[in-house]
Scaffold this motif. Structure first.
Motif, PDB file in Angstrom:
ATOM      1  N   TYR B 158      70.230  14.093  46.950  1.00  0.00           N
ATOM      2  CA  TYR B 158      69.666  15.256  47.644  1.00  0.00           C
ATOM      3  C   TYR B 158      68.249  14.951  48.135  1.00  0.00           C
ATOM      4  O   TYR B 158      67.905  15.249  49.282  1.00  0.00           O
ATOM      5  N   ILE B 159      67.436  14.327  47.265  1.00  0.00           N
ATOM      6  CA  ILE B 159      66.044  14.040  47.643  1.00  0.00           C
ATOM      7  C   ILE B 159      66.011  13.112  48.857  1.00  0.00           C
ATOM      8  O   ILE B 159      65.283  13.363  49.828  1.00  0.00           O
ATOM      9  N   VAL B 160      66.836  12.068  48.830  1.00  0.00           N
ATOM     10  CA  VAL B 160      66.827  11.095  49.937  1.00  0.00           C
ATOM     11  C   VAL B 160      67.370  11.726  51.221  1.00  0.00           C
ATOM     12  O   VAL B 160      66.757  11.613  52.285  1.00  0.00           O
ATOM     13  N   LEU B 161      68.517  12.425  51.121  1.00  0.00           N
ATOM     14  CA  LEU B 161      69.126  13.014  52.318  1.00  0.00           C
ATOM     15  C   LEU B 161      68.231  14.094  52.907  1.00  0.00           C
ATOM     16  O   LEU B 161      68.033  14.178  54.122  1.00  0.00           O
ATOM     17  N   ASP B 162      67.666  14.941  52.030  1.00  0.00           N
ATOM     18  CA  ASP B 162      66.798  16.013  52.509  1.00  0.00           C
ATOM     19  C   ASP B 162      65.539  15.441  53.142  1.00  0.00           C
ATOM     20  O   ASP B 162      64.940  16.041  54.036  1.00  0.00           O
ATOM     21  N   ASN B 163      65.147  14.241  52.686  1.00  0.00           N
ATOM     22  CA  ASN B 163      63.976  13.585  53.259  1.00  0.00           C
ATOM     23  C   ASN B 163      64.305  12.993  54.634  1.00  0.00           C
ATOM     24  O   ASN B 163      63.477  13.017  55.549  1.00  0.00           O
ATOM     25  N   LEU B 164      65.551  12.474  54.778  1.00  0.00           N
ATOM     26  CA  LEU B 164      65.958  11.877  56.054  1.00  0.00           C
ATOM     27  C   LEU B 164      66.255  12.949  57.102  1.00  0.00           C
ATOM     28  O   LEU B 164      65.891  12.812  58.270  1.00  0.00           O
ATOM     29  N   PHE B 165      66.967  13.985  56.688  1.00  0.00           N
ATOM     30  CA  PHE B 165      67.348  15.060  57.612  1.00  0.00           C
ATOM     31  C   PHE B 165      66.847  16.393  57.082  1.00  0.00           C
ATOM     32  O   PHE B 165      67.628  17.217  56.609  1.00  0.00           O
ATOM     33  N   PRO B 166      65.530  16.636  57.156  1.00  0.00           N
ATOM     34  CA  PRO B 166      65.002  17.880  56.581  1.00  0.00           C
ATOM     35  C   PRO B 166      65.361  19.094  57.443  1.00  0.00           C
ATOM     36  O   PRO B 166      64.945  19.155  58.607  1.00  0.00           O
ATOM     37  N   PRO B 167      66.157  20.040  56.907  1.00  0.00           N
ATOM     38  CA  PRO B 167      66.536  21.207  57.708  1.00  0.00           C
ATOM     39  C   PRO B 167      65.325  22.001  58.168  1.00  0.00           C
ATOM     40  O   PRO B 167      65.358  22.641  59.232  1.00  0.00           O
ATOM     41  N   ARG B 168      64.229  21.940  57.375  1.00  0.00           N
ATOM     42  CA  ARG B 168      63.017  22.685  57.751  1.00  0.00           C
ATOM     43  C   ARG B 168      62.481  22.217  59.103  1.00  0.00           C
ATOM     44  O   ARG B 168      61.989  23.008  59.893  1.00  0.00           O
ATOM     45  N   GLU B 169      62.592  20.879  59.345  1.00  0.00           N
ATOM     46  CA  GLU B 169      62.072  20.340  60.601  1.00  0.00           C
ATOM     47  C   GLU B 169      63.131  20.421  61.700  1.00  0.00           C
ATOM     48  O   GLU B 169      62.835  20.811  62.824  1.00  0.00           O
ATOM     49  N   LEU B 170      64.385  20.047  61.366  1.00  0.00           N
ATOM     50  CA  LEU B 170      65.429  19.968  62.379  1.00  0.00           C
ATOM     51  C   LEU B 170      65.764  21.340  62.951  1.00  0.00           C
ATOM     52  O   LEU B 170      66.129  21.456  64.117  1.00  0.00           O
ATOM     53  N   LEU B 171      65.654  22.384  62.124  1.00  0.00           N
ATOM     54  CA  LEU B 171      66.052  23.721  62.569  1.00  0.00           C
ATOM     55  C   LEU B 171      64.855  24.556  63.010  1.00  0.00           C
ATOM     56  O   LEU B 171      64.989  25.750  63.253  1.00  0.00           O
ATOM     57  N   ARG B 172      63.690  23.912  63.105  1.00  0.00           N
ATOM     58  CA  ARG B 172      62.481  24.651  63.490  1.00  0.00           C
ATOM     59  C   ARG B 172      62.671  25.244  64.886  1.00  0.00           C
ATOM     60  O   ARG B 172      63.011  24.545  65.836  1.00  0.00           O
ATOM     61  N   GLY B 173      62.474  26.556  65.009  1.00  0.00           N
ATOM     62  CA  GLY B 173      62.619  27.218  66.304  1.00  0.00           C
ATOM     63  C   GLY B 173      64.038  27.623  66.624  1.00  0.00           C
ATOM     64  O   GLY B 173      64.263  28.464  67.491  1.00  0.00           O
ATOM     65  N   ILE B 174      65.031  27.008  65.950  1.00  0.00           N
ATOM     66  CA  ILE B 174      66.433  27.363  66.214  1.00  0.00           C
ATOM     67  C   ILE B 174      66.831  28.580  65.377  1.00  0.00           C
ATOM     68  O   ILE B 174      67.432  29.523  65.886  1.00  0.00           O
ATOM     69  N   VAL B 175      66.494  28.537  64.093  1.00  0.00           N
ATOM     70  CA  VAL B 175      66.761  29.692  63.228  1.00  0.00           C
ATOM     71  C   VAL B 175      65.419  30.206  62.707  1.00  0.00           C
ATOM     72  O   VAL B 175      64.422  29.488  62.778  1.00  0.00           O
ATOM     73  N   PRO B 176      65.391  31.464  62.193  1.00  0.00           N
ATOM     74  CA  PRO B 176      64.109  31.964  61.657  1.00  0.00           C
ATOM     75  C   PRO B 176      63.584  31.055  60.544  1.00  0.00           C
ATOM     76  O   PRO B 176      64.360  30.423  59.821  1.00  0.00           O
TER      77      PRO B 176
END
Lengths: 249, 255
Positions: B158-176
């Motif tokens: 989880y730590i590695v995957l969340d670091n590679l594909f952080p939803p906080r950054e990838l979904l910025r502006g797309i969802v609240p």
């Protein structure tokens, strides 16, 4: 032998020690009940509860680390002034010119890490042996509070050398508290005594580290150990109890 | 005084029997079948054991202190931020968590829930069965072992995957922001924590076994997050191998 006897039979000795030489059941009971430190222990223990593989001695190790920290901490206090001008040079002087200063600082530092470690492992041991179960629920809660206090004692001590490591660790650590939406800013301000880590923070952390937290720790450790006795010793004793009947918890 | 009939006399005078059965109560006393066979006097055995533990610990501590000095860096300077700036090691699990969710969730709510849960354990599992026995039963041992292995695999992943594909950054502006920073991490972590419990539910576990799963997930996760933050985070708080840190940074110097 007669000199020894006359000493142990003297009124002065008898006023200090209210029991005879502990080589018989009566005096071995009395030594535990008449001594304030021993009386935290039960008079008799089950053989199962002193097996190393059961408790791993982690609770006693934590207490031993606490005592060692109190002793080495006193030595550090004698050579340290908690001011932003004096703190760092005092630590440098402690290491370079105070006899055994570096050794005492090392003992205090590594002892602090050891105490956090043994405290956490002790909690895991108590959990996995099911020793939190009734009637020991309250003592488990006291233990969790003791763990939090141990972290607090270590954290407040971390700032005192007033080097870059200390300064930024406390800055990062206290900023976590400030994320709490309602009280966070207030908690951070109370801890630091200002908007950022400074003289007020050093004064507060020093006071908490050498007085407030150790005093509460001493009180709660005593309560914790006494409670073990009152709840029937270590939970390993329960294995020798009668088998549970139907419908009994 | 008139003589009472034998039927009314509950405690006849002059009887050799000095006790009577009043009521049968279900329960057990503290000392039932705890005969003197299994107990010894605490003095001097326990006192000596405690002394030996204290002396042993002191000896190890003195030897270690002779070999390794406590760290001391330069004088504190509010103008020069260290890189990375790390909390003491026992808070590195918290600091690692901050990388994976909104600080309110990862720094306050989740740790708060964890502490409250740990305090509540004896009230959630209040049966006395298995008290004083490592893992309670062979089944409990197996549950603990598999939960620990599961957590040791899934949490670093989880730590590695969340670091590679952080939803906080990838979904910025797309969802609240609330969804990207708080809801998604909580849902993912919630699934990770509850998955072994769902699997266990099929075999009708007792309260102790549920606690074994939950505590093991939390405890091993805390260890994984602490090690990740303490050993694997380098400059910029990025993930590196501990032996391959840039700028000559050695995480062990942060002790």
């Amino acid at each position: 032998m007669s000199i020894l006897n006359s000493i142990t039979n003297s009124r002065i000795w008898r006023s200090f020690f209210r029991h005879g030489w502990p080589d018989n059941p009566l005096d071995r009971s009395l030594i535990m009940t008449t001594n304030v430190f021993f009386h935290l222990h039960p008079v008799k223990v089950n053989l199962k509860s002193i097996r190393a593989a059961y408790s791993l001695g982690l609770g006693i190790l934590t207490v031993a680390a606490f005592i060692s920290l109190a002793l080495t901490g006193t030595m550090l206090m004698f050579n340290y002034v908690p001011s932003v001008e004096r703190a760092f040079p005092d630590i440098v002087a402690l290491q370079n010119s105070v006899p055994f200063g570096q050794l005492f600082r090392n003992l205090h530092r590594w002892g602090a890490h050891l105490m956090v470690l043994t405290c956490v492992l002790h909690m895991a041991r108590v959990f996995y042996t099911g020793a939190y179960k009734p009637p020991r629920e309250f003592n488990w809660v006291v233990g969790v509070v003791l763990l939090i206090l141990t972290l607090g004692a270590s954290f407040t001590g971390y700032l005192l050398p007033w080097d870059q490591l200390a300064y930024w660790a406390i800055t990062v650590g206290t900023s976590i508290a400030s994320y709490e939406p309602m009280m966070g800013a207030l908690i951070k301000k109370i801890l630091l005594g200002g908007p950022e880590v400074g003289q007020a923070s050093l004064t507060r952390f020093y006071g908490l580290h050498i007085m407030v937290i150790p005093a509460i720790l001493l009180l709660l450790i005593s309560l914790h150990m006494w409670r073990v006795r009152k709840d029937g010793g270590l939970a390993a004793n329960d294995l020798d109890a009668a088998p549970l009947e139907d419908g009994q918890k | 005084m008139a003589e009472q009939s034998p039927q009314q006399e509950a405690f006849p005078k002059g009887s050799v029997k000095t006790y009577n059965l009043v009521e049968v109560v279900r329960g057990r006393t503290n000392m039932i079948e705890k005969g003197p066979d299994n107990t010894i006097f605490s003095f001097p055995v326990v006192a000596i054991l405690e002394l030996l533990i204290t002396l042993g610990m002191s000896a190890v501590l003195v030897l270690f202190s002779l070999v390794k000095n406590a760290p001391l860096e330069d004088l504190a300077n509010p103008l020069v931020t260290t890189d990375p700036a790390k909390a003491p090691w026992y808070f590195m699990g918290l600091q690692e968590m901050l990388e994976h969710a909104h600080p309110l969730v990862s720094g306050i709510i989740l740790p708060g829930v964890m502490v409250l849960f740990v305090m509540a354990i004896p009230y959630l599992d209040n049966s006395r069965i298995g008290s004083g026995q490592w893992f309670t039963s062979p089944r409990g041992k197996k549950i603990t072992l598999w939960t620990a292995i599961y957590t040791l695999i899934i949490m670093p992943a989880y730590i590695v995957l969340d670091n590679l594909f952080p939803p906080r950054e990838l979904l910025r502006g797309i969802v609240p922001d609330f969804v990207a920073q708080s809801l998604i991490p909580v849902v993912i972590l919630g699934i990770i924590v509850l998955l072994p419990l769902v699997l266990l539910m099929r075999s009708k576990p007792n309260a102790r076994e549920v606690m074994l799963v939950l505590f093991t997930v939390l405890f091993v996760s805390a260890v994984v997050f602490t090690l990740s933050g303490f050993l694997f985070r380098g400059p910029g708080f990025k993930l590196y191998w501990p032996w391959d840190m840039p700028n000559g940074y050695n995480p062990l110097n942060n002790l």
